[in-house]
Scaffold this active site. Structure first.
Site, PDB file in Angstrom:
ATOM      1  N   PRO A 155       0.815  -1.219   0.000  1.00  0.00           N
ATOM      2  CA  PRO A 155       0.000   0.000   0.000  1.00  0.00           C
ATOM      3  C   PRO A 155       0.850   1.272   0.000  1.00  0.00           C
ATOM      4  O   PRO A 155       0.561   2.224  -0.716  1.00  0.00           O
ATOM      5  CB  PRO A 155      -0.831  -0.127   1.280  1.00  0.00           C
ATOM      6  CG  PRO A 155      -0.953  -1.602   1.488  1.00  0.00           C
ATOM      7  CD  PRO A 155       0.382  -2.147   1.069  1.00  0.00           C
ATOM      8  N   TYR A 156       1.901   1.283   0.804  1.00  0.00           N
ATOM      9  CA  TYR A 156       2.792   2.449   0.859  1.00  0.00           C
ATOM     10  C   TYR A 156       3.472   2.671  -0.499  1.00  0.00           C
ATOM     11  O   TYR A 156       3.503   3.790  -1.009  1.00  0.00           O
ATOM     12  CB  TYR A 156       3.839   2.243   1.947  1.00  0.00           C
ATOM     13  CG  TYR A 156       4.824   3.385   2.085  1.00  0.00           C
ATOM     14  CD1 TYR A 156       4.456   4.565   2.724  1.00  0.00           C
ATOM     15  CD2 TYR A 156       6.128   3.269   1.594  1.00  0.00           C
ATOM     16  CE1 TYR A 156       5.356   5.613   2.861  1.00  0.00           C
ATOM     17  CE2 TYR A 156       7.033   4.311   1.732  1.00  0.00           C
ATOM     18  CZ  TYR A 156       6.645   5.476   2.366  1.00  0.00           C
ATOM     19  OH  TYR A 156       7.540   6.516   2.490  1.00  0.00           O
ATOM     20  N   SER A 157       4.006   1.602  -1.063  1.00  0.00           N
ATOM     21  CA  SER A 157       4.671   1.717  -2.362  1.00  0.00           C
ATOM     22  C   SER A 157       3.703   2.220  -3.420  1.00  0.00           C
ATOM     23  O   SER A 157       4.050   3.093  -4.240  1.00  0.00           O
ATOM     24  CB  SER A 157       5.249   0.356  -2.775  1.00  0.00           C
ATOM     25  OG  SER A 157       6.208  -0.111  -1.843  1.00  0.00           O
ATOM     26  N   SER A 159       1.014   4.016  -2.967  1.00  0.00           N
ATOM     27  CA  SER A 159       0.646   5.410  -2.712  1.00  0.00           C
ATOM     28  C   SER A 159       1.735   6.365  -3.177  1.00  0.00           C
ATOM     29  O   SER A 159       1.444   7.457  -3.698  1.00  0.00           O
ATOM     30  CB  SER A 159       0.368   5.622  -1.215  1.00  0.00           C
ATOM     31  OG  SER A 159       1.559   5.601  -0.442  1.00  0.00           O
TER      32      SER A 159
END
Length: 250
Positions: A155-157, A159
């Site tokens: 999810p972080y990547s 985003s």
């Protein structure tokens, strides 16, 4: 411009999200040292008030994922300091570290809300004013994870890849309208409290990818933000600048 005035920001109003700690606090201090009037936009009232008081700025307390909060905070900032000239979208979260099949869908939604939708809403709120005045600087803090993808940080990547694309899109929408630029910065691992929420194995993996063999400092990110916020960066837009100790070279 005389040499002593290079990179000065006197009179500029700068909004830094997540400005109450870590990279955001370092950015606030750097821009203030160059003469900018600082608005610390943060969810933590204590952190925002502390930094704003020390820098003679204002604290804007709000949730970047709530459009009503964003609109209110921008209005409060402009009443107190004047029209917004510089926006640094720094606030962000990593989300839960786990493999894709181990994650709840809500993790993706939450991370995207903070890391992508929030910056989008703040830019939406300030861009009309920048366009009317024909000046503005927007700097979005992305990550090398958005270029390369870090395992257990899907999810972080995702985003951070999205914020890089959003940067390029917005820059092309305003290019040529006076002196408005939109750029992104992609740090590798930076020594901030955000690391405390990650497994040590994840941190070790990220550091192992850095040729310089160390984590970055918040002040190093702040110095690059300073350049992109300055008049000297007037021919630089739609770019993603790495500050990764050599990890990412494209």
């Amino acid at each position: 411009m005389s040499q002593q005035n290079h990179f000065r920001l006197d009179g500029r109003v700068a909004v830094v999200t997540g400005g109450g700690q870590g990279i955001g606090e370092a950015i606030c201090r750097r821009l203030a040292s160059a003469g900018a009037k600082i608005a610390v936009f943060d969810l933590s009232e204590a952190n925002a008030q502390r930094v704003a008081k020390e820098l003679g700025g204002v604290a804007a307390i709000g949730n970047i994922t709530q459009e009503a909060d964003v609109i209110r905070c921008v209005a409060e900032i402009e009443t107190a300091l004047g029209p917004v000239d510089i926006v640094v979208n720094n606030a962000g979260i990593t989300g839960k570290a786990a493999k894709t099949w181990e994650l709840e869908a809500s993790v993706m939604t939450t991370v995207l809300d903070v890391n992508v939708t929030g910056p989008f809403m703040l830019c939406k709120a300030v861009l009309p004013g920048m366009i009317s005045r024909k000046f503005g600087r927007i700097i979005n803090i992305a990550s090398v994870a958005g270029k390369e993808g870090n395992p257990t940080m899907g999810p972080y990547s995702a985003s951070k890849a999205a914020i890089i694309a959003l940067t390029k899109s917005m820059a092309k929408e305003v290019v040529g309208i006076g002196d408005i630029t939109v750029n992104a910065i992609s740090p590798a691992v930076i020594h901030t409290p955000i690391l405390d929420g990650l497994p040590q194995s994840t941190v070790d993996y990220m550091v192992s990818k850095i040729p310089m063999g160390r984590v970055g400092k918040p002040e190093e990110v702040a110095s690059l933000v300073h350049f992109l916020a300055s008049n000297e960066a007037s021919f630089t837009t739609a770019q993603t600048y790495d500050i990764s100790g050599g990890r990412s070279t494209y």
